[in-house]
Design a protein around this motif. Sequence first.
Motif, PDB file in Angstrom:
ATOM      1  N   LEU A 177       8.470   4.080  -0.269  1.00 26.50           N
ATOM      2  CA  LEU A 177       8.998   2.959  -1.041  1.00 26.50           C
ATOM      3  C   LEU A 177      10.039   2.148  -0.275  1.00 26.50           C
ATOM      4  O   LEU A 177      10.311   1.000  -0.618  1.00 26.50           O
ATOM      5  N   MET A 178      10.594   2.786   0.766  1.00 26.03           N
ATOM      6  CA  MET A 178      11.695   2.146   1.485  1.00 26.03           C
ATOM      7  C   MET A 178      11.407   0.704   1.926  1.00 26.03           C
ATOM      8  O   MET A 178      12.215  -0.196   1.677  1.00 26.03           O
ATOM      9  N   PRO A 179      10.245   0.457   2.584  1.00 28.72           N
ATOM     10  CA  PRO A 179      10.001  -0.925   3.039  1.00 28.72           C
ATOM     11  C   PRO A 179      10.031  -1.927   1.887  1.00 28.72           C
ATOM     12  O   PRO A 179      10.582  -3.020   2.031  1.00 28.72           O
ATOM     13  N   ALA A 180       9.441  -1.563   0.754  1.00 30.91           N
ATOM     14  CA  ALA A 180       9.417  -2.481  -0.388  1.00 30.91           C
ATOM     15  C   ALA A 180      10.828  -2.695  -0.931  1.00 30.91           C
ATOM     16  O   ALA A 180      11.239  -3.829  -1.203  1.00 30.91           O
ATOM     17  N   TRP A 181      11.594  -1.585  -1.079  1.00 31.00           N
ATOM     18  CA  TRP A 181      12.972  -1.705  -1.566  1.00 31.00           C
ATOM     19  C   TRP A 181      13.781  -2.639  -0.677  1.00 31.00           C
ATOM     20  O   TRP A 181      14.459  -3.539  -1.142  1.00 31.00           O
ATOM     21  N   VAL A 182      13.677  -2.364   0.648  1.00 24.67           N
ATOM     22  CA  VAL A 182      14.504  -3.116   1.590  1.00 24.67           C
ATOM     23  C   VAL A 182      14.119  -4.600   1.578  1.00 24.67           C
ATOM     24  O   VAL A 182      14.972  -5.482   1.433  1.00 24.67           O
ATOM     25  N   ALA A 205       8.338 -11.329   1.328  1.00 29.67           N
ATOM     26  CA  ALA A 205       8.980 -10.764   0.141  1.00 29.67           C
ATOM     27  C   ALA A 205       8.242 -11.152  -1.135  1.00 29.67           C
ATOM     28  O   ALA A 205       7.960 -10.299  -1.973  1.00 29.67           O
ATOM     29  N   PHE A 206       7.889 -12.438  -1.299  1.00 29.32           N
ATOM     30  CA  PHE A 206       7.297 -12.773  -2.590  1.00 29.32           C
ATOM     31  C   PHE A 206       5.804 -12.493  -2.654  1.00 29.32           C
ATOM     32  O   PHE A 206       5.199 -12.566  -3.723  1.00 29.32           O
ATOM     33  N   CYS A 207       5.172 -12.144  -1.505  1.00 30.04           N
ATOM     34  CA  CYS A 207       3.751 -11.769  -1.539  1.00 30.04           C
ATOM     35  C   CYS A 207       3.544 -10.304  -1.939  1.00 30.04           C
ATOM     36  O   CYS A 207       2.444  -9.920  -2.337  1.00 30.04           O
ATOM     37  N   ILE A 208       4.608  -9.478  -1.822  1.00 33.53           N
ATOM     38  CA  ILE A 208       4.438  -8.042  -2.070  1.00 33.53           C
ATOM     39  C   ILE A 208       3.831  -7.742  -3.453  1.00 33.53           C
ATOM     40  O   ILE A 208       2.841  -7.029  -3.543  1.00 33.53           O
ATOM     41  N   PRO A 209       4.378  -8.299  -4.554  1.00 36.32           N
ATOM     42  CA  PRO A 209       3.777  -7.960  -5.852  1.00 36.32           C
ATOM     43  C   PRO A 209       2.326  -8.417  -5.979  1.00 36.32           C
ATOM     44  O   PRO A 209       1.525  -7.748  -6.638  1.00 36.32           O
ATOM     45  N   PHE A 210       1.987  -9.547  -5.347  1.00 32.62           N
ATOM     46  CA  PHE A 210       0.602 -10.016  -5.445  1.00 32.62           C
ATOM     47  C   PHE A 210      -0.336  -9.041  -4.752  1.00 32.62           C
ATOM     48  O   PHE A 210      -1.465  -8.833  -5.175  1.00 32.62           O
ATOM     49  N   ALA A 211       0.114  -8.433  -3.655  1.00 31.71           N
ATOM     50  CA  ALA A 211      -0.707  -7.435  -2.982  1.00 31.71           C
ATOM     51  C   ALA A 211      -0.672  -6.118  -3.755  1.00 31.71           C
ATOM     52  O   ALA A 211      -1.672  -5.410  -3.854  1.00 31.71           O
ATOM     53  N   TYR A 212       0.497  -5.823  -4.353  1.00 31.86           N
ATOM     54  CA  TYR A 212       0.691  -4.527  -5.004  1.00 31.86           C
ATOM     55  C   TYR A 212      -0.224  -4.341  -6.216  1.00 31.86           C
ATOM     56  O   TYR A 212      -0.815  -3.272  -6.401  1.00 31.86           O
ATOM     57  N   LEU A 213      -0.333  -5.375  -7.060  1.00 26.38           N
ATOM     58  CA  LEU A 213      -1.034  -5.196  -8.338  1.00 26.38           C
ATOM     59  C   LEU A 213      -2.484  -4.726  -8.178  1.00 26.38           C
ATOM     60  O   LEU A 213      -2.864  -3.715  -8.772  1.00 26.38           O
ATOM     61  N   PRO A 214      -3.328  -5.411  -7.377  1.00 31.81           N
ATOM     62  CA  PRO A 214      -4.700  -4.916  -7.230  1.00 31.81           C
ATOM     63  C   PRO A 214      -4.767  -3.553  -6.544  1.00 31.81           C
ATOM     64  O   PRO A 214      -5.617  -2.726  -6.891  1.00 31.81           O
ATOM     65  N   THR A 251       0.840  -1.200   0.000  1.00 29.78           N
ATOM     66  CA  THR A 251       0.000   0.000   0.000  1.00 29.78           C
ATOM     67  C   THR A 251       0.878   1.255   0.000  1.00 29.78           C
ATOM     68  O   THR A 251       0.645   2.197  -0.771  1.00 29.78           O
ATOM     69  N   LEU A 252       1.900   1.254   0.856  1.00 30.86           N
ATOM     70  CA  LEU A 252       2.807   2.402   0.911  1.00 30.86           C
ATOM     71  C   LEU A 252       3.500   2.578  -0.442  1.00 30.86           C
ATOM     72  O   LEU A 252       3.567   3.680  -0.993  1.00 30.86           O
ATOM     73  N   ALA A 253       3.987   1.458  -1.000  1.00 26.63           N
ATOM     74  CA  ALA A 253       4.700   1.538  -2.267  1.00 26.63           C
ATOM     75  C   ALA A 253       3.784   2.038  -3.373  1.00 26.63           C
ATOM     76  O   ALA A 253       4.165   2.875  -4.193  1.00 26.63           O
ATOM     77  N   ALA A 254       2.535   1.541  -3.382  1.00 26.14           N
ATOM     78  CA  ALA A 254       1.595   1.960  -4.418  1.00 26.14           C
ATOM     79  C   ALA A 254       1.324   3.452  -4.326  1.00 26.14           C
ATOM     80  O   ALA A 254       1.213   4.155  -5.335  1.00 26.14           O
ATOM     81  N   THR A 255       1.231   3.958  -3.087  1.00 24.83           N
ATOM     82  CA  THR A 255       0.998   5.394  -2.903  1.00 24.83           C
ATOM     83  C   THR A 255       2.131   6.196  -3.547  1.00 24.83           C
ATOM     84  O   THR A 255       1.885   7.180  -4.253  1.00 24.83           O
ATOM     85  N   ALA A 256       3.364   5.759  -3.302  1.00 25.02           N
ATOM     86  CA  ALA A 256       4.494   6.470  -3.892  1.00 25.02           C
ATOM     87  C   ALA A 256       4.476   6.351  -5.418  1.00 25.02           C
ATOM     88  O   ALA A 256       4.750   7.314  -6.131  1.00 25.02           O
ATOM     89  N   MET A 257       4.159   5.168  -5.914  1.00 27.56           N
ATOM     90  CA  MET A 257       4.228   4.935  -7.353  1.00 27.56           C
ATOM     91  C   MET A 257       3.108   5.658  -8.099  1.00 27.56           C
ATOM     92  O   MET A 257       3.304   6.159  -9.201  1.00 27.56           O
ATOM     93  N   VAL A 258       1.910   5.693  -7.516  1.00 24.45           N
ATOM     94  CA  VAL A 258       0.770   6.262  -8.232  1.00 24.45           C
ATOM     95  C   VAL A 258       0.579   7.741  -7.899  1.00 24.45           C
ATOM     96  O   VAL A 258       0.150   8.526  -8.719  1.00 24.45           O
ATOM     97  N   ARG A 259       0.901   8.114  -6.643  1.00 27.26           N
ATOM     98  CA  ARG A 259       0.671   9.501  -6.229  1.00 27.26           C
ATOM     99  C   ARG A 259       1.982  10.237  -5.981  1.00 27.26           C
ATOM    100  O   ARG A 259       2.018  11.213  -5.264  1.00 27.26           O
ATOM    101  N   GLY A 260       3.073   9.721  -6.502  1.00 26.77           N
ATOM    102  CA  GLY A 260       4.360  10.341  -6.210  1.00 26.77           C
ATOM    103  C   GLY A 260       4.944  11.096  -7.391  1.00 26.77           C
ATOM    104  O   GLY A 260       6.123  11.449  -7.386  1.00 26.77           O
ATOM    105  N   GLY A 261       4.149  11.300  -8.405  1.00 24.86           N
ATOM    106  CA  GLY A 261       4.640  12.017  -9.575  1.00 24.86           C
ATOM    107  C   GLY A 261       5.636  11.197 -10.369  1.00 24.86           C
ATOM    108  O   GLY A 261       5.783   9.998 -10.159  1.00 24.86           O
TER     109      GLY A 261
END
Lengths: 269, 345, 309
Positions: free
Chosen positions: C24-29, A148-157, A89-99
């Motif tokens: 992004l830090m948690p995902a990167w790490v 680690a390997f669950c992150i992309p599965f959560a990220y995509l939706p 969720t945090l990563a998606a926020t940066a990717m979609v709302r981070g310019g």
Amino acid sequence: MSKGKYDIKSFPGFRAITLLCLFILYAPLLVVTVYSFNDSQSLTVWEGLSWRWYADVFTGPESGKFKEAARNSFVIAIVAATTATIIATLAATAMVRGGKFKLRSISFGLISLPLMVPEIVTAVAVLIFFNSIGFERGLMTILISHIAFCIPFAYLPISARMQGIEDTYEQAAMDLYATKRQAFTKILLPLMMPGIISGFLLAFIVSLDDFIITNFVKGAGVETLPTAIFGSVKQGLKPNIMAISTMLLSVSVVMVTISYFVSKSDNTK
Amino acid sequence: MKNLLKTSVASLALVAGANAAAAEGNLVLYHWFEYIPQELLDKFTAETGIEVTMDTYDGNEAMLATLKAGAIGTYDVAVPSDYMVTIMAGEGMLDTIEDGELKNKGNIDPEWADPSFDPGRKHSVPYQWGSTAFAVDTAKYSGDVNTTDIIFNPPEELSGKINVLDGQGELIALASLHMGIPQCSTDRDQLKALNEMLQNAKPHWASFNSDTAKEVLVSGDVTAGMIYDGFSAKARAELSTLQYAFPTQGYVVWMDSVVLLKDAPNRENAIKFMDFLLEPENIAAVSNFARYNNGVSSSAEFLDADLIAQPENNPPAEAGAPAFVEVCDEATQAVYDQIWTNLKK
Amino acid sequence: MAAGAASGGSATTDTYAEAKTWLLMPAWVTIGIFVLAPVLMMLVYSFLTKEFRGGVIWEFSLSAYDQFFFDRGLFGDDPPKIEWTYIAIFWRSIWQAGAATLLSLVIGFPTAYFIATQPEKTRAMWVFLITIPYWVNLLIRTVSMKFLLRDQGPLNDFLLSIGIIDSPLHIVNTNFAVQLGLFYSYLPFMVLPIYAAVERYNFSLSEAAADLYATKWVTLRRILLPAVKPGVIAGCILVFVPSMGSFLAPDLLGGAKNFMIGSLIEEQFKGNAGNWPFGAAASMILLTMVLIILMIFARQQAKAEKGAS
């Protein structure tokens, strides 16, 4: 949806293929369901109806192992899916709302890396890694690799959902002097909930069903449901495994039916 | 989200709790599949209060690989076969049992008290011993079964109906017996011939399976299959027409031993477990379950009456000589590894 | 998902731009340490010397790759020839995965299409019907498949009893069984992306074509297919990639007779072989191949998207 359109869409034989497809999907499981009620110890002989293998799952000699394994599996799946969902969720926020930013495509590559690397390769790599840093294998190693390997599965939706949310809501909130943090937690997060939930569920199932990576990184005496089942079915399908399979199938049918009717009643509102 | 977090923290606590419980009164066993009755482990727990966790493997090589890949230090005891005891000792994976630590050491059958693979029993106690050959369903094949031709040069009617064990040691040892060559041969012509013989035999085989060795025979998926003698006896209990073969060319024998692993997390409990397995009654329970012989002298009175008499235990007079799997040096082993890869490619 | 997966989607705003590093830090790490670093370490291992019976010696060596590509005979001192053994194993894996993908496409496309063209109310039910079996553990599904297909299993019993065949069909322990197992393992990954693409498809395009007297099949091929191509490509990737590295289906349904890449790699770490650098090298070669395939597909997909819009 008018009748005329419908005609153009339908192709002869497609319905038959769909039914064939469902037949292929269900035939093995239905056969197993039938045989799980077989009174016989042997798989090949039918000796009448019985519940004995269901009793065996809960009280038989292997019941302790399966209970422990089921507990491990659920704990790992809940913790891994939750952690992965938060990170995603945090990563998606940066990717979609981070310019637009420099590391954006690299970040996306990194996030989807676990999807691109074949599972057996990840398994071997993680094994080598834990081995060379001397990390003792146990529940913790399984948990970490699952996260680690669950992150992309959560990220995509989650990111797909976020892309569909216009930022006017957050802008409006901020115009009314909400801080960015408030705009995020009070506006964006609730709107993203459906995506977060499906991301969580996807990660949960992936973790619950994982065999290959778990088998490589698990420690002594630590079993998850898939590795315990594997240990059992390696010597051939046994009636108690058939009973477990039938129970898994019925639980999922019930859950899916409930969610179907819940979503249906939602639509009619 | 808050609830999710709460659940996950609670679950983490659970995990931590599980690990803490494991720290005391535990024994972690690395064992062959389907080889020890659960009741016996329960009995051990009842007597000592030690919880037993067991992982299983389906081959000596698989066990060695897992231990080498970082699992050493997490298991207390394992149950390798003779040649694997030698290998593991050479790799420094075994701990030494000091004199006097084992109360029941005197129960060991003198015949197994000083074996070549562990002189003086410094690292191990005997578990079970038996043989590896193959079984044939005589209802479907009426010819002579006591020849390795069944596996390596099968008659037409058996072609495609044969299962072999997925273990390099046993399969290549039996193949060497079939050809009458030494197991760790350095003779190039012999090795080439062995390679060729296996290549020609493979098309006749349906599968490489160790853990389903019994199931494929009982279910009729194959008519002949490599198998251990006790496993074959269990198979015969389900399908009475199965006959275990004692080939005239010879057959493989083995003695599995319980070894004390290096850096065992619960060393004391491991010793207790070894003592427990040296009690005649307990080791007899394993034999009655797995249908093998054991290495404890006074266990005979606890054995099932039919165990001693079972055909799998009584080679006929014309049976060939039994042979242990041998340990080759690195350079020789490299050639055998290559032969194995060629076989499975 | 299909479109997003290839391009990463686009940024919509820059509301949280200044917090992006922390977000992004948690995902990167996590992924950096527990996926990327292990893969890099494996790359290092593939250039090390093997230790007898498992493990590595920290000395640079090319022997893992040499073993992969060059045949030096049974004793290792023949003049080197091209080694076909492992290339054949890779080829078999590609072939098996390809056949499974094709099988999934042939059955999955009409299924996805059929579901997507159902009235909106029943669509969810059809999707559920497809996904329910996937709640049952993959191992159990694979073993159930084997149980059903056995020479003396229920399928053969049934076919024999109704007289379609005289002797049991021999399916288990064949290549076809492996393909069937892979198909069964990953089918929804084919159906769902295609379903999503067809559902988004604007059928008035087909109607326009029909008005111009195009037949249904021509419309399907010329109008619909190009429009849903990204979904089809995504489905093919999602079936093909995991199939390439699979070792459960070949092990359980194929009788462990012929290695596929997954089993070859597994054997180096958990089985008889115990050659870690070689296992690492085979893993790197597999990974490289998969990445190349993904890149080709991604390019195709970008083209398809451009064409469609």
